[in-house]
Structures are given as C-alpha cells and as structure tokens.
Design a protein around this motif. Structure first.
Motif: not given
Length: 257
Positions: A88-93, A98-103
């Motif tokens: 299940v996708n575990n992303l920051f919505w 870009l900020m998701n990848v940077m985190m």
C-alpha cells in the motif's frame, strides 16, 4: 563469488497460536534479485515484515552483513542499509513530490548534522531528488502533491523513495500491485534503473514481473520454502506447478518470448 549479505536461519513467526512461518532458512547475495512467490496465505508479506522489522520473529535469527538484526527496529535496519517498500502506498500526502523524495534521502543519512536547516535549502538533496524523479519520469510533477498523481505514478514515487537512501538491500511487497498490464513493462524498466546494483527481495503475483526481474525465485508454501532456484528451474519444477503455477509449464517461455 558474491558475498552473502542477508541470512535467515530457522525463522518462525506466530500470531497467538497460529504459526505462519515454519523454520525458514535462506540467504541472499550482494546485488541479487530474489523473488518470493507462493499462493495467498503462504506467509510472503509476513516474511518480508519479519526481515524488515515490522513484526519481530517468534524464533530464529536474521543477519545482515554479519550483523545480528533479529531484534533491531526498522529505523536501525534502514541505517544499516536495509530498505523497505510496501504493498500500500506509504507517501506523505501534503508535501510536494520533491519534498517526499528529499525526506526519504534525509531519513537515510547516518548523520543528521543538518537537522535544523530547512530541507529545501539542502542543494545536494534537491539535486539528487530531481535526478531520481527524472529517472522515474516524475520530474514534471515535483512541485505537486502526490494526491495529483495517478495510482501508477504514486507507485513509482514509492519506489523512488525506497531507493533514495541508497540501501544495500530493498524489500518490495507486490511492487506492481494495481498497475494496468500496459504499464508493467515500463515500470519494470524504471525499477531496474532505480535499483542498479542494489539487492532486491520482493514478493509478487505478477509472473511477468517475477520472470523479467528475478535472478532467483524462492517458493513459499504455508510458511515453508519448497523450492529455490533460477526462473527456468522453478518454472519446470513439477511441485511448484502443482501448488502455485497451476501446471502451466510454459510460464517462463511466455515471459521470455
């Protein structure tokens, strides 16, 4: 000869009185791509969770590059180089793509000397995040929230985040789950580029993905490994055909035609 980086010894996992894993033994070499297959309820996700630290083993031992990680937290395993992506996708919505990848990049650093600096001021993180997004074909969405991405694009962002910290091994749970058949081929190509020489342990029901990506396949049946070997050998294994492949002994040929 490649170095063995992950070793599971007599792994067991039980929930109450229900035993899911029964003395699982296997190892994985540096750079190897090992697929885990088996029918529903075989214990595939449970095995990944046990290795990733999301659920502690009831018994047995897990070593990673010679370190006993059996009782380590997922975060400590990450800092040793063991990454994880979920079904299940575990992303920051709310933050941007870009900020998701940077985190994810920041979370994989062994030293957080920059913890009081705003992430967007980290030019090194911005450059690396943009490079990874470009590989995945997501660079044009870098300033958008993940909610605006299609499901397939969200899955790809999840893969980018899984490889962002340059782990030595990534655990993938059904990486192509929910993707339209037409998107799987391009997904596999991008996944190969993101992974590079990173070792993979992944479970999947999509046999096209399994045969296209795996160096070796391990078959789990009711918590027990019944076979392990190269794709051509597994496809020809009569026991595997009986319990999982449904007697379709041309599965491997179809995937490579």
């Amino acid at each position: 000869m490649s170095e063995v980086i992950l070793k599971a010894e007599k792994l067991e996992k039980a929930f109450g009185g229900l035993k899911i894993l029964h003395g699982v033994d296997f190892d994985l070499k540096e750079g190897e791509r090992l697929a885990l297959i088996g029918p529903n309820g075989a214990g595939k996700s449970t095995l990944l969770n046990t290795i990733g630290g999301q659920g502690p083993a009831t018994a047995g031992k897990i070593t990673f590059y010679g370190n006993d990680i059996t009782n380590l937290s997922p975060n400590k395993r990450l800092h040793l180089g063991l990454g994880r992506s979920f079904q299940v996708n575990n992303l920051f919505w709310q933050p941007s793509v870009l900020m998701n990848v940077m985190m994810a990049l920041y979370g994989g650093e062994t030293s957080h000397l920059h913890m009081f600096r705003r992430l967007e001021k980290r030019a090194d993180l911005v450059d690396e995040a943009e490079r990874l997004l470009d590989i995945a074909g997501l660079l044009q969405y870098k300033d958008e929230p993940p909610t605006l991405l299609s499901y397939g694009e969200q899955r790809m962002l999840e893969m980018v985040m899984g490889f962002a910290a340059k782990p030595k091994l990534v655990l993938l749970d059904e990486p192509s789950a929910g993707l339209p058949t037409a998107e799987v081929d391009s997904f596999i190509k991008i996944l190969r580029r993101l992974a590079g020489n990173t070792a993979l342990l992944f479970c999947a029901h999509d046999m096209d993905l399994v045969f296209a990506l795996a160096d070796e396949i391990m078959v789990l049946y009711y918590g027990t490994i019944i076979s392990k070997g190269p794709p051509s050998e597994i496809a020809a294994d009569s026991k595997v055909q009986e319990v999982y492949l449904g007697g379709e002994d041309d599965t491997y040929d179809k995937a490579h035609s």
